[in-house]
Design an enzyme around this catalytic site. Structure first.
Site, mmCIF file in Angstrom:
data_model
loop_
_atom_site.group_PDB
_atom_site.id
_atom_site.type_symbol
_atom_site.label_atom_id
_atom_site.label_comp_id
_atom_site.label_asym_id
_atom_site.label_seq_id
_atom_site.Cartn_x
_atom_site.Cartn_y
_atom_site.Cartn_z
ATOM 1 N N ASP A 90 7.429 13.968 -6.334
ATOM 2 C CA ASP A 90 6.600 13.045 -5.578
ATOM 3 C C ASP A 90 6.074 12.026 -6.595
ATOM 4 O O ASP A 90 6.163 12.223 -7.815
ATOM 5 C CB ASP A 90 5.467 13.779 -4.845
ATOM 6 C CG ASP A 90 4.913 12.935 -3.692
ATOM 7 O OD1 ASP A 90 5.119 11.702 -3.689
ATOM 8 O OD2 ASP A 90 4.252 13.503 -2.793
HETATM 9 C C1 BGC Z 1 3.744 10.525 -0.974
HETATM 10 C C2 BGC Z 1 5.210 10.646 -0.627
HETATM 11 C C3 BGC Z 1 5.828 9.275 -0.604
HETATM 12 C C4 BGC Z 1 5.638 8.645 -1.981
HETATM 13 C C5 BGC Z 1 6.237 7.268 -2.093
HETATM 14 C C6 BGC Z 1 3.524 9.724 -2.247
HETATM 15 O O1 BGC Z 1 2.185 9.409 -2.396
HETATM 16 O O2 BGC Z 1 3.189 11.803 -1.119
HETATM 17 O O3 BGC Z 1 5.348 11.271 0.616
HETATM 18 O O4 BGC Z 1 7.170 9.364 -0.261
HETATM 19 O O5 BGC Z 1 4.248 8.523 -2.226
HETATM 20 O O6 BGC Z 1 5.516 6.348 -1.376
#
Ligand code: BGC
Length: 773
Positions: free
Chosen positions: A313
């Site tokens: 993530d």
């Molecule tokens: C989120 C993800 C997301 C990523 C990119 C993170 O803060 O937890 O689900 O895909 O950001 O935006």
């Protein structure tokens, strides 16, 4: 009705020690199947020899990151004779620096390529219910981009359809738009188990039940990947709260991990062929998910046979050595090494410091090679080296129709004392009350935000459907603001409108954010959890006042999950759960209220009467400053708790009413080739066409280890004209009867008697029978 079937198949199963291997044997070549599923690619693969491909590939790969070659252009491009040979050849030519450039981000939504060898960047986008707007390389909105997209209903709405085909359709729309926008990976589906009603991101996820989770996730994954792009199944694993999500440590026993939290990921990988998985922010048993050898190496890549890539993530990595060794393949996020607002990608954990680890001999270069190999495999699977990915499509009427169908089928009629559908005859005035009725939701919620091509609010939907002959009045009743409370003047305006109307539609609930800014989040949103389960902005008082002014008030709620309705539920004749229904959500809601669409959605999670009744609060606790999320409730998540501990929910798992009625009859249980065949007849006994979701739950009458009183093991949605019947056969394989035995490190089918319950919800069991296995 009770049928007791003593099955002769018992002896075959008596020895039954249903081990993981049995299931694992199915996993073989999933990635390659995904890779070769495209017919044209397969043809070319058969025809080509390696050197030809290499020359051609080197010429091709400068096409850059967007991979939108139309079919005729793609025909000019040679394909690899053999994927692994191509990868071997690229690896042999790459310097360590080039390899490491590929295992971390190169901008906010790309991972690195190697220009010299014609390896493009991988381009990603959120997800999970629409392709997000363009961010530029470092989060800057791209002004003037044509990046408004189809805004699909959110995850809980999709799951509420209990329609496996719509899972695929949802993915297909998303995949086509992902491809059209030149992205390689869509960051979804979000399949964390809905454990706690307070979680800010529940709306992005699907359900509290591992079986429903797996079934809907598989459809989504296939729907996306059949379009030549990849999913990223997130967030692996147990990221079920937003509170201090980068710090909290999740503890759960092995059985709970295997039976509740892992099945969705397992199915997405093994059945769906998911090409990428996103490791969550939180720690799991002490290790950060993106650095957990147990989660990534042992379980995902080892036991589940995952051959794709694991990305972190965004900024979920905290240590180079641990991440590199645990099996993380790409580090994403842009919070590191910020200089003058720009990220310094060489400062990522899996950048320069990874090179140092290899050069110092701490990490073998083969460890990096394996990551690069996986990345290149995924690139092959998404046609990066051939350019023959289907072009996709964008904002088509067909996509809008799919969004609308999903919205139609997602709406759950929770309660109806005869008020719905609203009768058009004699309807002169409809009062629409509630700020949510006139509110658009697409832009909020955090990373799942969508710049919707359009969004029909409930007010608009009702006006469109009622036409000019009916006067639709509107009063917001409450204001949406961080400190908004009961507002007497707004309530008076609302009750006046309600009293003067023939029918009243209240549309309230929660919101994603106060404005359309993605970091202005509230309630159903990333980065924070809800403070409690109560309706905000003084809505309880407002609803009571409106119901007193006009008892013929329908209460429709937009939210990702349950709210506490105790204050007004007894007084409400009709309650509708409308979720966040995507770009046509308001039109779908209007159609249900007026009876043009017969509601068929079923709750994918239990709606507790109050927060304290939810197992995450009754048997466990919300984390405090010790940052420990201990799953002391174990397996007893959602209805597994409510049913086993005999706690009355407000509305049970699987619940959803219809404007017609269904009769279940002729249940038989027989032994078939692949399992127990559950046969029954379902008849639409009411006046209108409708759909029923037939749910099959299994109880183990006696078992060595404690088990929930019943568990969902199969379901099927049927559409029936008035008076029509259908004969259904649902098959329960060994998995439906097995539990995970930590002492044996495997799944066990313990011989004995099992009760099979068939019904329209977890608490509306219409027939049951028994089998002895
Ligand atoms: C989120 C993800 C997301 C990523 C990119 C993170 O803060 O937890 O689900 O895909 O950001 O935006």
């Amino acid at each position: 009705m009770s049928i007791v079937t003593r099955s002769p198949r018992a002896s075959a199963r008596m020895s039954a020690n249903l081990r993981c291997e049995k299931l694992a044997s199915r996993k073989a070549s999933i990635l390659l199947r995904a890779t070769f599923s495209d017919r044209s690619l397969r043809r070319t693969i058969q025809a080509m020899r390696f050197p030809t491909y290499l020359t051609a590939a080197l010429g091709l790969l400068v096409v850059g990151t967007s991979c939108r070659a139309p079919a005729d252009e793609a025909a000019l491009v040679d394909a690899p004779a053999d994927v692994e040979a191509h990868i071997d050849s690229l690896l042999a030519q790459m310097t360590l620096q080039e390899k490491v450039d590929m295992i971390h981000a190169s901008s906010s939504f790309t991972s690195g390529g190697v220009e010299r060898l014609g390896i493009p960047e991988i381009v990603m986008s959120d997800g999970p219910h629409g392709v997000r707007h363009e961010h530029g390389r470092d989060w800057e909105k791209v002004v003037g981009a044509e990046d408004a997209s189809t805004y699909l209903p959110v995850g809980t709405a999709l799951a509420a359809t209990w329609n496996k085909d719509l899972g695929y359709e949802f993915g297909r729309v998303l995949g086509r738009e992902t491809a059209y926008r030149g992205k390689d990976v869509i960051l979804g589906p979000g399949i964390n188990i809905i454990r706690d009603p307070l979680n800010g991101r529940n709306f992005e996820y699907l359900t509290e039940d591992p079986y429903l989770n797996a079934r809907m996730a598989v459809g989504y994954v296939k729907g996306v990947q059949d379009q030549g792009v990849a999913v990223s199944v997130k967030h692996y694993i147990a990221n079920s709260l937003e509170y201090e999500r980068k710090e909290v440590n999740v503890e759960m026993d092995e059985r709970t991990f295997r039976e509740i939290y892992l099945p969705g990921f397992k199915a997405a990988v093994q059945e769906g062929g998911a090409l990428t998985v996103m490791a969550a922010y939180n720690r799991f048993r002490g290790d950060w998910c993106a650095q957990s050898e147990f989660l990534l190496d042992e379980v995902l890549k080892g036991e589940l046979g995952f051959e794709g890539l694991v990305m972190s993530d965004w900024s979920a990595v905290n240590d180079t050595l641990e991440a590199v060794q645990a099996g993380l393949d790409i580090e994403m996020g842009t919070e590191l090494g910020q200089e003058g607002g720009k990220a310094d990608y060489d400062a990522f954990y899996m950048a320069d410091s990874a090179i140092e680890l290899v050069e110092s001999g701490t990490v073998a270069e083969e460890v990096i090679d394996d990551k690069v190999r996986r990345i290149l495999r995924v690139m092959h699977a998404v046609h990066k080296f051939t350019g023959d990915r289907p072009q996709g499509a964008y904002n088509t009427p067909e996509h809008q129709a799919a969004a609308r169908k999903i919205a139609d089928e997602s709406i759950v009629l929770l309660k109806n004392d005869g008020l719905l559908p609203l009768r058009r005859e004699g309807l002169k005035t409809v009062a629409v009350i509630g700020a949510n009725a006139n509110r658009k939701h697409a832009g909020g919620g955090g990373s799942s935000q969508v710049k919707a091509y359009y969004e029909i609010t409930a007010l608009q939907g009702l006006r469109d459907l009622l036409g000019d002959d009916v006067e639709v009045t509107y009063a917001p009743g409450y204001s949406v603001a961080p400190d908004a409370v009961v507002d007497a003047a707004l309530i008076r305006e609302a009750t006046d409108a309600a009293a003067a109307a023939d029918a009243v539609v209240y549309v309230g609930g929660l919101i994603h954010g106060y404005t359309d800014e993605w970091n202005d989040n509230a309630y159903d949103a990333e980065f924070l959890d809800k403070p409690d389960m109560m309706l905000p902005f003084g809505q309880d008082e407002l609803i009571l006042a409106v119901l007193a002014a006009n008892p013929n008030t329908v209460i429709a709620l937009q939210s990702g999950g349950p709210v506490d309705m105790r204050a007004w539920e007894p007084a409400a004749k009709a309650i509708v759960q409308a979720w966040y229904g995507g770009m046509d959500g308001g039109a779908a809601l209007a159609a249900v209220l007026l009876g043009d669409v017969n509601p068929s959605g079923k709750l994918p999670m239990t709606f507790p009467a109050k927060l304290e009744d939810s197992p995450a609060h009754a048997l466990a606790s919300y984390p405090d400053e010790n940052l420990l999320i201990e799953h002391t409730e174990g397996l007893f998540v959602g209805y597994r708790y409510f049913d086993s501990y005999d706690v009355e929910p407000a509305f049970p798992f699987g619940h959803g009413l219809s404007f017609t009625s269904f009769e279940y009859s002729d249940l038989t249980l027989t032994e078939g080739e692949v399992g127990v065949e559950v046969r029954l007849r379902v008849t639409n006994t009411g006046p209108v066409a409708g759909a029923e979701v037939v749910q099959v739950y299994v109880s183990d009458d006696e078992s060595s280890l404690p088990r929930p009183v019943k568990e969902l093991k199969e379901f099927s949605r049927v559409e029936l004209a008035p008076g029509a019947s259908t004969d259904l056969t649902l098959v329960l394989g060994d998995e439906a009867f097995s539990y995970y035995d930590p002492d044996q490190s495997g799944w066990v089918l313990e011989p004995g008697i099992f009760t099979i319950h068939v019904g329209g919800s977890s608490r509306d069991i219409r027939a049951h029978g028994q089998v002895e296995l």
